[in-house]
Design a protein around this motif. Structure first.
Motif, mmCIF file in Angstrom:
data_model
loop_
_atom_site.group_PDB
_atom_site.id
_atom_site.type_symbol
_atom_site.label_atom_id
_atom_site.label_comp_id
_atom_site.label_asym_id
_atom_site.label_seq_id
_atom_site.Cartn_x
_atom_site.Cartn_y
_atom_site.Cartn_z
ATOM 1 N N VAL A 120 0.822 -1.211 0.000
ATOM 2 C CA VAL A 120 0.000 0.000 0.000
ATOM 3 C C VAL A 120 0.856 1.261 0.000
ATOM 4 O O VAL A 120 0.480 2.277 -0.593
ATOM 5 C CB VAL A 120 -0.971 -0.008 1.198
ATOM 6 N N THR A 121 2.041 1.208 0.616
ATOM 7 C CA THR A 121 2.883 2.404 0.720
ATOM 8 C C THR A 121 3.877 2.555 -0.425
ATOM 9 O O THR A 121 4.485 3.621 -0.562
ATOM 10 C CB THR A 121 3.688 2.400 2.034
ATOM 11 N N LEU A 122 4.048 1.556 -1.250
ATOM 12 C CA LEU A 122 5.133 1.565 -2.230
ATOM 13 C C LEU A 122 5.107 2.801 -3.127
ATOM 14 O O LEU A 122 6.120 3.505 -3.263
ATOM 15 C CB LEU A 122 5.088 0.293 -3.079
ATOM 16 N N ALA A 123 3.982 3.074 -3.760
ATOM 17 C CA ALA A 123 3.908 4.213 -4.680
ATOM 18 C C ALA A 123 4.113 5.529 -3.937
ATOM 19 O O ALA A 123 4.792 6.440 -4.444
ATOM 20 C CB ALA A 123 2.577 4.222 -5.417
ATOM 21 N N SER A 124 3.539 5.650 -2.756
ATOM 22 C CA SER A 124 3.702 6.883 -1.976
ATOM 23 C C SER A 124 5.166 7.164 -1.695
ATOM 24 O O SER A 124 5.643 8.299 -1.822
ATOM 25 C CB SER A 124 2.929 6.779 -0.659
ATOM 26 N N ARG A 125 5.905 6.111 -1.329
ATOM 27 C CA ARG A 125 7.306 6.296 -0.960
ATOM 28 C C ARG A 125 8.218 6.457 -2.175
ATOM 29 O O ARG A 125 9.069 7.350 -2.214
ATOM 30 C CB ARG A 125 7.785 5.117 -0.104
ATOM 31 N N VAL A 126 8.035 5.584 -3.166
ATOM 32 C CA VAL A 126 8.981 5.528 -4.286
ATOM 33 C C VAL A 126 8.659 6.569 -5.358
ATOM 34 O O VAL A 126 9.554 7.241 -5.878
ATOM 35 C CB VAL A 126 8.993 4.109 -4.900
ATOM 36 N N VAL A 127 7.372 6.701 -5.689
ATOM 37 C CA VAL A 127 6.992 7.616 -6.775
ATOM 38 C C VAL A 127 6.811 9.041 -6.275
ATOM 39 O O VAL A 127 7.278 9.995 -6.905
ATOM 40 C CB VAL A 127 5.704 7.123 -7.467
ATOM 41 N N HIS A 128 6.143 9.185 -5.126
ATOM 42 C CA HIS A 128 5.783 10.524 -4.664
ATOM 43 C C HIS A 128 6.707 11.065 -3.579
ATOM 44 O O HIS A 128 6.532 12.209 -3.138
ATOM 45 C CB HIS A 128 4.334 10.523 -4.167
ATOM 46 N N GLY A 129 7.679 10.274 -3.136
ATOM 47 C CA GLY A 129 8.692 10.771 -2.207
ATOM 48 C C GLY A 129 8.205 11.065 -0.812
ATOM 49 O O GLY A 129 8.813 11.857 -0.085
ATOM 50 N N ILE A 130 7.118 10.432 -0.383
ATOM 51 C CA ILE A 130 6.598 10.631 0.965
ATOM 52 C C ILE A 130 7.420 9.793 1.940
ATOM 53 O O ILE A 130 7.733 8.629 1.660
ATOM 54 C CB ILE A 130 5.111 10.251 1.028
ATOM 55 N N ASP A 131 7.788 10.372 3.078
ATOM 56 C CA ASP A 131 8.618 9.629 4.022
ATOM 57 C C ASP A 131 7.858 8.433 4.585
ATOM 58 O O ASP A 131 6.621 8.428 4.633
ATOM 59 C CB ASP A 131 9.100 10.536 5.149
ATOM 60 N N ARG A 132 8.611 7.425 4.983
ATOM 61 C CA ARG A 132 8.010 6.155 5.391
ATOM 62 C C ARG A 132 7.019 6.321 6.529
ATOM 63 O O ARG A 132 5.951 5.699 6.522
ATOM 64 C CB ARG A 132 9.103 5.150 5.779
#
Length: 267
Positions: A120-132
């Protein structure tokens, strides 16, 4: 299924009171693969908070249309506007558009070697640069929304088909898109699991999510849709309220399609 502490809210900013303009406008859309034309001069609008259900025979263009709206396919001609902005403009950033237009497919497309939370977090972290930390907090809130917070550390293979599809929906919702697209999301499920996914879509509709849903589930279309759109020959053959399109269709192509559905015991 867990009940949310508050209704779903998209990232859409508050709008002024009074009639709202259409959130989605599709004008004269055309898409072909070589000589094979899939979408031919298709036009369609979706108002904010509306659930529009797409029906039609296999090959009628439902999936292709949804993929064009999410910019997974490049249109040959026509315009798609989201909130008044032309997202078919070559200068549009596809990754930015996909945060505003979520899509869920019939196949779950979850990474089997990753936990539910990481999926669920992959795109947020990798594509959009949101911290873990923030990405995981947002993901846990959305997993709780779909009733699967306790499965955050599980692998997809340890979940039922219905649970995997709900994870896929949580992944699409985590960025709080303006528009959600659902492409035959129950077709890969065992019959006893269909209800839990359709129930979640019904809840999203009641909370104001704007949705475009391609489905063969005519009961869902009849009960939940604000508008039913029948696609045939690359375009919109008929559209209107479900009680009109499903019970008293005008176009002969719609009539033939629904007779086949009735004969198969699916309406």
């Amino acid at each position: 299924m867990n009940q949310p502490s508050e209704p779903y809210r998209s990232s859409e900013p508050p709008r002024p009171t009074g009639p709202e303009p259409d959130l989605l406008q599709i004008e004269h859309l055309r898409k072909s693969y070589g000589e094979h034309v899939i979408l031919r001069d298709l036009s369609l609008s979706v108002a904010p908070h509306q659930c529009v259900v797409l029906i039609g025979a296999s090959g009628s263009g439902k999936s292709t249309l949804l993929r064009c709206l999410n910019l997974l396919e490049t249109v040959d001609d026509g315009i798609i506007r989201l909130g008044g902005v032309d997202i078919t403009d070559p200068r549009a950033r596809a990754d930015d558009i996909r945060t505003r237009v979520g899509i869920v497919f019939q196949s779950f497309n979850l990474f089997p070697h990753m936990s539910v939370l990481d999926n669920v977090t992959l795109a947020s972290r990798v594509v959009h640069g949101i911290d873990r930390g923030r990405a995981e907090a947002d993901a846990m809130a959305m997993l709780d929304r779909v009733g699967l917070a306790e499965k955050a550390k599980a692998r997809p293979d340890n979940l039922s088909g219905g649970q995997q599809q709900r994870v896929a929906i949580a992944r699409a919702l985590v960025n709080r898109p303006l528009l959600m697209l659902f492409d035959e999301v129950t077709s890969a499920l065992d019959p006893e699991l269909v209800g839990e996914v359709l129930g979640l879509l019904t809840e999203l509709k009641s909370e104001g999510m704007t949705m475009l849903v391609a489905t063969h589930e005519m009961g869902f279309a009849r009960q939940v849709a604000d508008e039913v759109v029948f696609l045939a020959d690359g375009g919109v053959a008929e559209s209107g309220p479900p009680e009109q399109v499903l019970a008293d269709p005008v176009d002969p192509r719609t009539q033939r399609f629904l007779r086949r559905i009735i004969d198969a015991g699916r309406l």
